[in-house]
Design a protein around this motif. Sequence first.
Motif, PDB file in Angstrom:
ATOM      1  N   UNK A  51       0.856  -1.313   0.138  1.00 58.46           N
ATOM      2  CA  UNK A  51       0.055   0.111  -0.069  1.00 58.46           C
ATOM      3  C   UNK A  51       0.850   1.232   0.066  1.00 58.46           C
ATOM      4  N   UNK A  52       0.682   2.090  -1.041  1.00 58.03           N
ATOM      5  CA  UNK A  52       1.341   3.284  -1.022  1.00 58.03           C
ATOM      6  C   UNK A  52       0.436   4.569  -0.757  1.00 58.03           C
ATOM      7  N   UNK A  53       0.781   5.352   0.310  1.00 55.79           N
ATOM      8  CA  UNK A  53       0.031   6.369   0.609  1.00 55.79           C
ATOM      9  C   UNK A  53       1.218   7.603   0.487  1.00 55.79           C
ATOM     10  N   UNK A  54       1.069   8.430  -0.417  1.00 61.34           N
ATOM     11  CA  UNK A  54       2.160   9.221  -0.647  1.00 61.34           C
ATOM     12  C   UNK A  54       1.275  10.657  -1.702  1.00 61.34           C
ATOM     13  N   UNK A  55       2.015  11.576  -1.543  1.00 56.82           N
ATOM     14  CA  UNK A  55       1.543  12.477  -2.703  1.00 56.82           C
ATOM     15  C   UNK A  55       1.104  13.927  -2.279  1.00 56.82           C
ATOM     16  N   UNK A  56       0.856  14.015  -0.868  1.00 53.48           N
ATOM     17  CA  UNK A  56       0.437  15.346  -0.458  1.00 53.48           C
ATOM     18  C   UNK A  56       1.472  16.225  -0.261  1.00 53.48           C
ATOM     19  N   UNK A  57       2.874  15.993   0.356  1.00 51.24           N
ATOM     20  CA  UNK A  57       3.693  16.578   0.207  1.00 51.24           C
ATOM     21  C   UNK A  57       4.468  16.965  -1.227  1.00 51.24           C
ATOM     22  N   UNK A  58       4.142  16.234  -2.072  1.00 52.83           N
ATOM     23  CA  UNK A  58       4.540  16.745  -3.488  1.00 52.83           C
ATOM     24  C   UNK A  58       3.725  17.824  -4.061  1.00 52.83           C
ATOM     25  N   UNK A  59       2.350  17.971  -3.513  1.00 58.18           N
ATOM     26  CA  UNK A  59       1.451  18.820  -3.945  1.00 58.18           C
ATOM     27  C   UNK A  59       1.720  20.012  -3.160  1.00 58.18           C
ATOM     28  N   UNK A  60       1.958  19.921  -2.076  1.00 61.70           N
ATOM     29  CA  UNK A  60       2.143  21.087  -0.927  1.00 61.70           C
ATOM     30  C   UNK A  60       3.548  21.944  -1.128  1.00 61.70           C
ATOM     31  N   UNK A  61       4.565  21.227  -1.363  1.00 58.59           N
ATOM     32  CA  UNK A  61       5.773  21.608  -1.604  1.00 58.59           C
ATOM     33  C   UNK A  61       6.124  22.115  -3.033  1.00 58.59           C
ATOM     34  N   UNK A  62       5.089  22.091  -3.974  1.00 57.50           N
ATOM     35  CA  UNK A  62       5.288  22.659  -5.009  1.00 57.50           C
ATOM     36  C   UNK A  62       6.299  22.227  -6.079  1.00 57.50           C
ATOM     37  N   UNK A  63       6.475  20.870  -6.017  1.00 57.83           N
ATOM     38  CA  UNK A  63       7.656  20.158  -6.574  1.00 57.83           C
ATOM     39  C   UNK A  63       7.244  20.124  -8.267  1.00 57.83           C
ATOM     40  N   UNK A  64       8.171  20.173  -9.175  1.00 56.47           N
ATOM     41  CA  UNK A  64       7.786  20.106 -10.532  1.00 56.47           C
ATOM     42  C   UNK A  64       7.103  18.807 -10.868  1.00 56.47           C
ATOM     43  N   UNK A  65       6.222  18.996 -12.052  1.00 54.96           N
ATOM     44  CA  UNK A  65       5.438  18.088 -12.485  1.00 54.96           C
ATOM     45  C   UNK A  65       6.355  16.781 -13.066  1.00 54.96           C
ATOM     46  N   UNK A  66       7.522  17.209 -13.717  1.00 58.20           N
ATOM     47  CA  UNK A  66       8.393  16.229 -14.357  1.00 58.20           C
ATOM     48  C   UNK A  66       9.028  15.314 -13.109  1.00 58.20           C
ATOM     49  N   UNK A  67       9.333  15.961 -12.044  1.00 60.90           N
ATOM     50  CA  UNK A  67       9.902  15.253 -10.973  1.00 60.90           C
ATOM     51  C   UNK A  67       9.152  14.229 -10.240  1.00 60.90           C
ATOM     52  N   UNK A  68       7.614  14.737  -9.956  1.00 61.28           N
ATOM     53  CA  UNK A  68       6.685  14.030  -9.565  1.00 61.28           C
ATOM     54  C   UNK A  68       6.329  13.061 -10.148  1.00 61.28           C
ATOM     55  N   UNK A  69       6.046  12.924 -11.270  1.00 63.83           N
ATOM     56  CA  UNK A  69       5.773  12.065 -12.446  1.00 63.83           C
ATOM     57  C   UNK A  69       6.841  10.935 -12.200  1.00 63.83           C
ATOM     58  N   UNK A  70       8.064  11.213 -12.403  1.00 64.30           N
ATOM     59  CA  UNK A  70       9.234  10.330 -12.540  1.00 64.30           C
ATOM     60  C   UNK A  70       9.076   9.563 -11.237  1.00 64.30           C
ATOM     61  N   UNK A  71       9.059  10.316  -9.924  1.00 66.62           N
ATOM     62  CA  UNK A  71       9.140   9.476  -8.839  1.00 66.62           C
ATOM     63  C   UNK A  71       7.909   8.720  -8.460  1.00 66.62           C
TER      64      UNK A  71
END
Length: 281
Positions: free
Chosen positions: A148-168
């Motif tokens: 079970x993978x529960x993640x994503x909120x910090x990627x949204x809040x920290x304004x990480x780039x879409x390209x980096x988030x998609x790759x991760x």
Amino acid sequence: MTRQTSAPLVACGGSGLCARAARGVASRHKLARMRHPRRPVLPLLALAAAAVVLVTSGCAAWRIGQAAQLARQSTPFQQVPVNPTLSLLIVGDSTGVGTGASAPGNSLAGLLGSAYPGLRIDNRARDGATFADVVRQFEGTQRYDLVLIQAGGNDVIRLRSDADVRADIDRVTALARARSDRVVLMPAGNVGNAPFFFAPVSWTMTQRARRLHGFVRESAARHGAVVVNLFKEKADDPFVQVPGLHAVDGLHPSDAGYRLWRDELLAQSGWSEVLSGAGLR
């Protein structure tokens, strides 16, 4: 005896006199404005705006403090039965830890452990983790029945780039599939709907959360994983419509919020039948 005014001068044909009269009239108007100044509209608006900023920033600071306190108090729920019948690996951020729940047993992991006592739960989720951090949570080569993978909120809040988030996200999903044939990605819902945020920041959070959920769906389809969709528009979001689903910080789920997430997980993942082998109470 008539009172003299400047009107005859203004009406005369001599341009010099008219100019001096005009200057005199202008001077009197200037004096009148000085005696009766207009209300400073722009400064008043600025003061009103500053008051709003102070109030909202004060609320935000209070909520940040509450979120930090909840994180300090949170502990990932783990379960190690004597004779486990199934194994579950949980990776992710504070929602995987169970931050916001009154006790570890009231987190999503804790609720699963209580319902399925034969389920071994290895919880590696950590507060503040992004998808990039989750990559490092896949240490070792052990296989699991469920991931079970529960993640994503910090990627949204920290304004990480879409390209980096998609790759991760793609790296995390691939690593999870290498550990199990049954992988569920369950990112937090519409972060912009959380009371923690005020407009217009909340609008940005919603847009970013919507894009992140799209990246999650793409990766799940590519790697053969399942997505539990918690994203809802404001009018349909139970975390907006139903009181009490948020913790005191207005960001994380409460006990009731995690119970709702458990129900969504079991309804959307197809895990109910598999978990029944772990001894449903």
